[in-house]
Motif scaffolding. Structure first.
Motif, short mmCIF file in Angstrom:
data_model
loop_
_atom_site.label_atom_id
_atom_site.label_comp_id
_atom_site.label_asym_id
_atom_site.label_seq_id
_atom_site.Cartn_x
_atom_site.Cartn_y
_atom_site.Cartn_z
N THR A 85 0.82 -1.20 0.00
CA THR A 85 0.00 0.00 0.00
C THR A 85 0.87 1.26 0.00
OG1 THR A 85 -1.41 -1.27 1.43
CG2 THR A 85 -1.97 1.03 1.15
N PHE A 90 0.70 -0.11 -8.83
CA PHE A 90 0.56 -1.14 -9.88
C PHE A 90 -0.15 -0.59 -11.11
CE2 PHE A 90 0.98 -3.40 -5.99
CZ PHE A 90 1.71 -4.51 -6.32
N PHE A 92 -1.82 -2.34 -14.60
CA PHE A 92 -2.10 -3.66 -15.19
C PHE A 92 -2.37 -3.53 -16.69
CE2 PHE A 92 -3.77 -3.55 -10.88
CZ PHE A 92 -3.19 -4.66 -10.31
N HIS A 96 -7.91 -3.16 -14.90
CA HIS A 96 -8.50 -3.63 -13.66
C HIS A 96 -9.03 -2.52 -12.78
CE1 HIS A 96 -7.76 -7.64 -14.60
NE2 HIS A 96 -6.47 -7.65 -14.40
N LEU A 98 -12.36 -0.96 -10.89
CA LEU A 98 -13.63 -1.54 -10.43
C LEU A 98 -14.76 -0.89 -11.22
CD1 LEU A 98 -13.24 -2.04 -6.60
CD2 LEU A 98 -12.20 -3.24 -8.50
N LEU A 101 -17.24 1.77 -9.75
CA LEU A 101 -16.76 2.99 -9.10
C LEU A 101 -16.34 4.01 -10.16
CD1 LEU A 101 -14.60 1.59 -6.17
CD2 LEU A 101 -17.00 2.23 -6.17
N GLU A 105 -13.19 7.62 -7.56
CA GLU A 105 -13.25 6.63 -6.48
C GLU A 105 -12.21 5.52 -6.68
OE1 GLU A 105 -17.98 7.02 -5.34
OE2 GLU A 105 -17.34 5.72 -6.97
N GLU A 108 -9.06 6.80 -5.50
CA GLU A 108 -9.08 6.98 -4.05
C GLU A 108 -8.83 5.67 -3.29
OE1 GLU A 108 -12.78 8.37 -2.53
OE2 GLU A 108 -11.92 9.17 -0.69
N LEU A 109 -9.19 4.55 -3.94
CA LEU A 109 -9.15 3.25 -3.25
C LEU A 109 -7.91 3.00 -2.40
CD1 LEU A 109 -10.67 0.43 -5.48
CD2 LEU A 109 -11.27 1.02 -3.14
N PRO A 110 -6.68 3.09 -2.98
CA PRO A 110 -5.51 2.76 -2.16
C PRO A 110 -5.29 3.75 -1.01
CG PRO A 110 -4.86 3.31 -4.41
CD PRO A 110 -6.34 3.35 -4.38
N LEU A 112 -7.43 4.96 0.95
CA LEU A 112 -8.28 4.67 2.10
C LEU A 112 -7.57 3.81 3.13
CD1 LEU A 112 -11.48 3.97 0.08
CD2 LEU A 112 -11.08 5.90 1.60
N LEU A 113 -6.53 3.13 2.67
CA LEU A 113 -5.83 2.26 3.61
C LEU A 113 -4.78 3.04 4.40
CD1 LEU A 113 -5.46 -0.69 1.14
CD2 LEU A 113 -6.82 -0.69 3.21
N ARG A 121 -6.83 13.39 1.27
CA ARG A 121 -7.11 12.39 0.24
C ARG A 121 -7.58 13.06 -1.03
NH1 ARG A 121 -9.77 9.29 3.93
NH2 ARG A 121 -11.77 9.84 3.01
N ARG A 157 -4.06 5.83 -10.20
CA ARG A 157 -4.25 5.00 -9.02
C ARG A 157 -2.90 4.49 -8.50
NH1 ARG A 157 -7.87 -0.25 -9.69
NH2 ARG A 157 -6.04 -0.88 -10.87
N ILE B 28 -12.73 3.40 4.62
CA ILE B 28 -12.77 2.24 3.73
C ILE B 28 -14.21 1.80 3.62
CG2 ILE B 28 -12.00 -0.11 3.42
CD1 ILE B 28 -9.79 0.57 5.50
N LEU B 31 -16.47 3.84 1.17
CA LEU B 31 -16.29 3.62 -0.27
C LEU B 31 -16.69 2.19 -0.63
CD1 LEU B 31 -15.50 4.88 -2.87
CD2 LEU B 31 -13.20 4.04 -2.55
N TYR B 35 -19.38 0.79 -3.18
CA TYR B 35 -19.02 -0.23 -4.16
C TYR B 35 -20.04 -1.36 -4.15
CZ TYR B 35 -16.51 -4.38 -5.77
OH TYR B 35 -16.16 -5.55 -6.40
N ARG B 38 -23.62 -0.28 -5.23
CA ARG B 38 -23.78 -0.12 -6.68
C ARG B 38 -23.83 -1.47 -7.37
NH1 ARG B 38 -19.64 4.68 -7.53
NH2 ARG B 38 -20.75 6.17 -6.22
N ASP B 428 -12.25 -7.86 -9.32
CA ASP B 428 -12.31 -6.73 -8.40
C ASP B 428 -11.60 -7.08 -7.10
OD1 ASP B 428 -13.94 -5.81 -10.34
OD2 ASP B 428 -15.63 -5.30 -9.03
N VAL B 431 -7.86 -7.08 -7.49
CA VAL B 431 -7.30 -5.73 -7.50
C VAL B 431 -7.25 -5.17 -6.09
CG1 VAL B 431 -7.68 -3.37 -8.26
CG2 VAL B 431 -8.06 -5.26 -9.83
N LEU B 435 -3.94 -3.98 -4.14
CA LEU B 435 -3.78 -2.62 -3.65
C LEU B 435 -3.50 -2.60 -2.15
CD1 LEU B 435 -6.57 -0.67 -5.53
CD2 LEU B 435 -4.14 -0.75 -6.04
N GLY B 436 -3.64 -3.73 -1.49
CA GLY B 436 -3.26 -3.79 -0.09
C GLY B 436 -4.43 -4.03 0.86
N TYR B 437 -5.64 -4.24 0.31
CA TYR B 437 -6.77 -4.53 1.19
C TYR B 437 -6.61 -5.93 1.76
CZ TYR B 437 -9.27 -0.33 -0.13
OH TYR B 437 -9.64 0.96 -0.28
#
Lengths: 239, 530, 461
Positions: A85, A90, A92, A96, A98, A101, A105, A108-110, A112-113, A121, A157, B28, B31, B35, B38, B428, B431, B435-437
């Motif tokens: 993280t 990455f 691809f 890839h 989502l 979203l 968004e 923003e995903l990474p 959030l961690l 953010r 991203r 988290i 969002l 996700y 939706r 999904d 990915v 991403l680290g989840y």
């Protein structure tokens, strides 16, 4: 220069039934900080495996991988996840993103961690989208974007956490030549302006020309090393 | 433990789980929630089907529980906390209880029994009662002493009711049909049937009837038209000595009319036709039921009805405001008249009013242990009516069984959907993991998706079930060990029931979502993207 | 204990029609013809294989859908068992029908035992009147509730006796044909014992377990409805599980003697002495005979105080069940349709998901030349296969589990000891399964037929 990636005696083997397949064989590699490196080779040469190992998606059979100042070869899966993280972005081949979203968004995903406030953010996401030139498309869903645009969201991203290292697996493999050129130029631009280290796997010699250094793998070994002249646009025009 | 309490506790537990989990998800969570929400909308046809299934299942549970709640309300509404109900020892129900006049008059002089403050003599607040159940044939048209086994509607020859297995039913006639001919002769009115039946009284005749405009015919065996008592109802009759005091003891009031007088009878008719009828005070429910026999919404003071084999008719003196209690289905009349008519001259019950619940318990204990003249079984009304809840307990077990089994169906349906959702979005998940989840984060996201569906389905189901609120239904309550009262209950949907409905939905969501969500954590990111 | 059981206990004794097995055979014939028809469809084996492979491919989904079907079939089977049973007992029979004589107006019915002799004959007065054979076609009932521990009475230590002529147990009671021949022989032997020694009683299996008693043991029963009458009894026989699992039987003579003894001891008759006949059963050959007996009894001057009534067993039960009418209506018209709709939805979901996932494959099939109808068969076939097979498993499993293992379905409506699932339930499962599968899969399978090849492939490329 300080190497950001230092790979020593790296071996990776898979067993398929009783058969043992040696994918990487005692590989040694150093990548200096801020370098744009391309990995080439026929399929099965181990280039993607090498990329996955450096990115912490996979663990080596033996040998060590040091990225930054951390030995990632010995990390557990959850340690790797946390490490990724912060330190790796990455890109691809098939983007890839989502699908449900928006571009914003997805970028923003990474974030959030990470322990960031909402405003931080937002600033980072907008910066990243600005960097890839998609500020005007941020509320679009992936389905509403072209392939090139989707890949740019993918790059945003990858960039948004400000990682030390960006890995890209065939980032142009699914794009037409014009979009591919744009994406590669973007990567070169990122490297130049932000001094990011980029490792890219590609089978396309034209794409490889954008990198400063190209490594050829065959049967898990480095067989050739080429340093390109530092002018990708020139390289592009030569090709 | 009370089932409602269990349901409440369960809901609380779920809320705590949600309250603990969601904040931990933090940003988290927001969002990922978007996700998942939706994605639910993207596969809307399946979502709709799932919601429909949840709605049906939660709806069933709510409807069934509201039935039981109706019964519970009824028993709770019938008891007065300060009252003590006295039966003869060993009787499990009023029906089997037998108390003599002397026992009753002795019992009411107990010092703990309150006095009637409105009464000049300060009589004890006690209700002397005899409870009998009368077997009442349903009044279907009897023509020349013979029953056709049907009821005619407003359009005179159209049948609103055809007794199952009765002579007309055997001739093929169904409710809604109109009789058109009798032994080949066209019919114009009910009176025609009367005349024709007087002519031919035996053998088989052809009858014609009209169904949806089509002329049909069948053969009617006149030999079957004897006075078969096939349809009947059980009427609950309570003989009372002093109606004013009894009403006061049971906290009941008249809504219309008056109480029956000291003699318990009233004259009706003129001149030679002058007769007497037994006066009765009716519960609202039974007044409605008996009213339907004469095409009225309810019997009113002055209306007459027959009861059992009594040659003497009954006349409505008043109607009690009894809804929500078992007295709703009772007919109250003068003890000395109905007791003799229905074969029980003694008393079955005496109900005493004590100052409060504590005094009532004391009184009950004292009567049971220390009253020497007769062996008594005294209990507080609260205790007596809660023993009648035995039936509810049985219903609750049945409901629990059905809810669990039907719930399993819903859980499996949800599992199907969630497994498919996960396998469809395997990329999904890949990915997110790259991403680290973490695995648990992904699991919670998919569990959230299942719970979201469950909450929606639960809300819809509660809403659907709540439609039943206020419907009336007939049932029986009993203490299981015997006895029983037929009652008219009002189905009630209240907050605990709605919570129980939601708890059912959430449980289904949790069970149906957990396995697929756990499964999602085993997805290996690299393989997922391949 | 008693007014419910008084009328309620009639129910388990009314015979379900013997036609059920025949129905099952017919249904199987139909199933056979359908399967035969399937064989005639060209390439039916190919379809069958294809369908099976598709079901096998997503084992989890097939298993979940199948399990849901089984579970819901179980509930519907149980509900229908109750409804069909009640419909059967309340439907009027034309021949060999049973009639019940009870007190006319009051509940519980309590008549003097002096009525018994004339009532069991059918009260013939004139030549030409129908006379019933009291030794074979009539039986009297009284109910005696008792407990082992009058101080601390519980459900477990209380029991409920049919006080009757012992030999009628095998000739007049119902449900005897459901017992095994060995059970019948055991009871026959016990009856002989009871006729010699009136202190002997028979007790149901479940009741014995609850009381912790065994055959051969003695027990002291304190009367509950017959206050002050205590009896020492010896258990000579165990009645099998099922209808009589909770019941007990004592000889009529025993109660008569106990009442006499009470009178001698207390110098006054027992309060119930003149009310110790609760009902009389008569068997009449047909409706005509019933009507004649009815006329004889209702017009007789012998039965005036109290007055009596006679009705067919089915109409007696129907009258009693009136109180449960609304609840039964709810079961039939709310619960069952809800469950069937849920089943359809679950199958619809499963098939929709499959079709969604397999759009590409279906498109490929179309490219290969499959016609919409053939694709319909494939998709519909999956649903029908799951519905049909799991329906059979569901109903057969329900029958096996409840009838053989649990000794009937113990449902707390009224007072029934247990409902035996009828054999005809064997076809309810597949019928429910196929029906709901058909309804549920109709839309998704039609949408599968209408998949447009060009769309699917454009999306892929």
């Amino acid at each position: 220069m300080i190497p950001i990636v230092r790979v020593t005696n790296l071996t990776k083997s898979f067993s398929r039934g009783s058969e043992k397949i040696q994918v990487l064989d005692n590989l040694v590699l150093e990548v200096p900080k801020g370098q744009f490196l391309a990995l080439m080779g026929p399929s099965g040469s181990g280039k993607t495996t090498l990329l996955n190992l450096i990115a912490g998606l996979d663990s080596p059979t033996s040998g060590s991988i040091v990225v930054g100042d951390q030995e990632i070869g010995a990390m557990s899966e959850s340690q790797l996840a946390r490490w990724r993280t912060r330190h790796v972005g990455f890109i691809f081949q098939f983007y890839h993103l989502l699908p449900v979203l928006t571009a914003y968004e997805n970028v923003e995903l990474p974030l959030l961690l990470l322990p960031l406030s909402a405003s931080e953010r937002k600033r980072q996401v907008l910066t990243a989208l600005d960097l890839v030139g998609l500020s005007d498309r941020m509320s679009h869903r992936p389905g509403q974007l072209s392939g090139g645009q989707q890949q740019r969201v993918g790059i945003a991203r990858a960039m948004v956490t400000d990682p030390d290292l960006i890995v890209a697996d065939e980032p142009t493999g699914d794009l037409d030549s014009k979009s591919a050129e744009e994406i590669l130029n973007l990567l070169v631009e990122l490297k130049r302006s932000l001094e990011k280290t980029i490792i890219m796997v590609t089978h396309d010699p034209k794409a490889a020309l954008y990198a400063e250094r190209v490594l050829h793998l065959e049967k898990g070994r480095l067989v050739q090393e080429v340093f390109n002249p530092p002018s990708p646009r020139l390289a592009g025009s030569i090709a | 433990m009370h089932p409602t309490f269990i349901m409440l506790a369960f809901t609380a537990l779920l809320l705590v789980v949600v309250a603990v989990v969601v904040p931990r998800l933090g940003w988290i969570g927001k969002l990922l929630a978007r996700y998942n929400a939706r994605n639910i909308m993207v596969r809307w046809p399946i979502t709709l089907m799932l919601l429909a299934a949840f709605t049906l299942q939660v709806g069933i549970v709510v409807v069934m529980l509201s039935f039981v709640r109706g019964l519970q309300n009824l028993t709770a509404g019938s008891s007065v906390p300060g009252n003590v109900l006295v039966l003869s020892e060993g009787s499990t129900d009023e029906l089997f209880s037998n108390l003599g006049y002397r026992d009753v008059s002795d019992v009411e002089r107990h010092p703990l029994v309150m006095r009637d403050s409105d009464d000049p003599d300060g009589k004890p607040l006690a209700s002397w009662e005899v409870y009998v159940v009368v077997n009442q044939p349903l009044p279907l048209p009897i023509i020349h002493g013979r029953r056709l086994g049907c009821r005619f509607g407003e359009e005179s020859l159209k049948l609103t009711l055809v007794e199952a297995g009765g002579p007309l039913a055997r001739a093929g006639v169904k409710p809604g049909d109109s009789l058109s001919s009798w032994a080949g002769i066209p019919l114009n009115s009910l009176e025609d049937i009367r005349l024709l039946m007087a002519g031919k009284q035996a053998g088989v005749i052809d009858i014609g009837y009209v169904r949806n405009g089509a002329q049909l015919s069948g053969s009617l065996n006149l030999d079957n038209l004897i006075n078969l008592e096939r349809s009947r109802r059980f009427l609950q009759v309570r003989g009372i000595d002093d109606p004013a005091r009894s009403l006061k003891v049971h906290n009941l009031k008249l809504v219309t009319g008056e109480l029956f007088c000291q003699a318990g009878v009233r004259a009706y008719g003129e001149g030679d036709q002058r007769r007497t009828a037994v006066e009765a005070v009716l519960g609202e429910g039974i007044a409605r039921t008996l009213g339907s026999d004469i095409n009225k919404t309810s019997l009113e003071p002055g209306d007459m009805f027959s009861l059992g084999d009594s040659a003497q008719p009954f006349i409505v003196a008043g109607v009690m405001g009894s809804s929500g209690s078992t007295f709703d289905s009772e007919i109250w009349s003068k003890h000395s008249l109905v007791g003799r008519k229905f074969g029980k001259d003694s008393y079955s019950t005496i109900v005493l009013r004590a100052a409060g619940p504590i005094e009532a318990e004391e009184l009950a204990k004292d009567l049971t242990n220390n009253f020497k003249k007769a062996a008594l079984k005294a209990q507080t009304e609260t205790e007596y009516y809660s023993s009648l809840n035995q039936t509810n307990q049985q219903f609750l077990y049945a409901i629990l069984f059905v809810a669990v089994v039907v719930g399993i169906g819903g859980v499996l349906g949800l599992m199907n959907t969630m497994f498919a959702a996960i396998s469809q979005r395997i990329k999904d998940i890949g990915v997110l993991r790259i991403l680290g989840y973490s695995g648990p984060q992904v699991m919670l996201a998919f569990l959230f998706e299942a719970l979201l569906l469950a909450v929606l389905g639960g809300l819809l189901g509660c809403a659907a079930g709540a439609i039943g609120d206020g419907c009336t239904a007939n049932s029986i309550i009993s203490s299981g060990a015997g006895g029983g009262k037929s009652v008219v209950l009002r189905m009630t949907v209240d907050t605990p029931i709605l919570l129980a409905g939601m708890a059912t939905a959430l449980t289904m969501g949790l069970l149906g979502g957990l396995l697929p969500a756990i499964n999602a954590t085993f997805i290996r990111p690299l393989e997922a993207l391949r | 204990m008693f007014w419910e059981q008084l009328d309620g206990s009639l129910l388990p004794l009314v015979r379900t029609p013997g036609a059920t097995l025949q129905v099952t055979i017919y249904e199987f014939l139909i199933a056979f013809v359908v399967l035969g028809g399937l064989a005639i469809i060209p390439q039916s084996l190919f379809y069958l294989g294809f369908i099976l492979r598709n079901l096998w491919r997503n084992k989890i989904r097939t298993a979940l859908t199948g399990f849901a079907t089984i579970v819901l079939v179980l509930v519907v089977t149980l509900v229908w068992t109750v409804l069909v049973f009640l419909a059967n007992v309340t439907s009027e029979k034309a021949n060999n029908l049973k009639a019940i004589v009870t007190e006319r107006w009051q509940i519980p019915s309590q008549m003097p035992y002096s009525y018994a002799a004339r009532l069991t004959e059918g009260a013939p007065r004139e030549p030409g009147d129908v006379r019933i054979d009291p030794a074979n076609d009539a039986m009297t009932w009284a109910f005696f509730g008792g407990t082992l521990d009058p101080q601390n009475r519980t459900r477990e230590n209380s029991l409920f006796f049919f006080v009757m002529e012992p030999d009628r147990f095998l000739t007049m009671m119902d449900g005897i044909d459901e017992m095994s021949p060995t059970d019948v022989e055991r009871i026959r032997a016990a009856i002989a014992v009871m006729e010699k020694d009136v202190t002997q009683v028979m007790v149901g299996h479940d009741k014995l377990v609850a009381m912790g008693k065994k055959v051969g043991e003695s027990m002291k029963i304190s009367g509950l409805n017959y206050q002050g009458i205590d009896m020492e009894c010896t258990i000579c026989c165990e009645l099998p599980e099922g209808r009589y699992g909770q019941a007990a039987v004592m000889p009529r003579e025993r109660l008569n003697r106990a009442l006499d003894e009470y009178e001698r001891k207390n110098r006054k008759a027992h309060p119930l002495a003149a009310k110790c006949l609760n009902l009389v059963w008569l068997r009449v050959p047909d409706t005509k005979a019933f009507q004649q007996v009815e006329r004889q009894i209702t017009t007789s001057a012998e039965f005036k105080s109290p007055a009596v009534k006679i009705e067919t067993a089915s109409s007696g039960v129907a009258g009693f069940l009136d109180a449960y009418k609304d609840m039964l209506w709810g079961l039939q018209w709310i619960l069952v349709p809800f469950i069937l709709a849920t089943m359809s939805l679950i199958i619809a979901m499963a098939i929709s998901i499959s079709v969604r996932e397999r759009r590409k494959e279906i498109a490929v099939l179309k490219v290969l030349g499959f016609r919409p109808g053939q694709i319909l068969i494939l998709v519909l076939g999956e649903a029908l296969m799951v519905g049909g097979i799991c329906g059979i498993i569901g109903s057969a499993g329900t029958i096996a589990y409840f009838n053989l293992y649990l000794g009937g379905f113990k449902f707390p409506i009224a007072f029934f000891p247990a409902f035996l699932i009828p054999n005809e339930a064997l076809w309810w499962g597949p019928a429910i399964g196929l029906g709901t599968a058909l309804i549920g899969s109709l839309t998704p399978s039609l949408s599968a037929c209408n998949i447009r090849v060009s769309e699917v492939f454009s999306r892929i490329s």
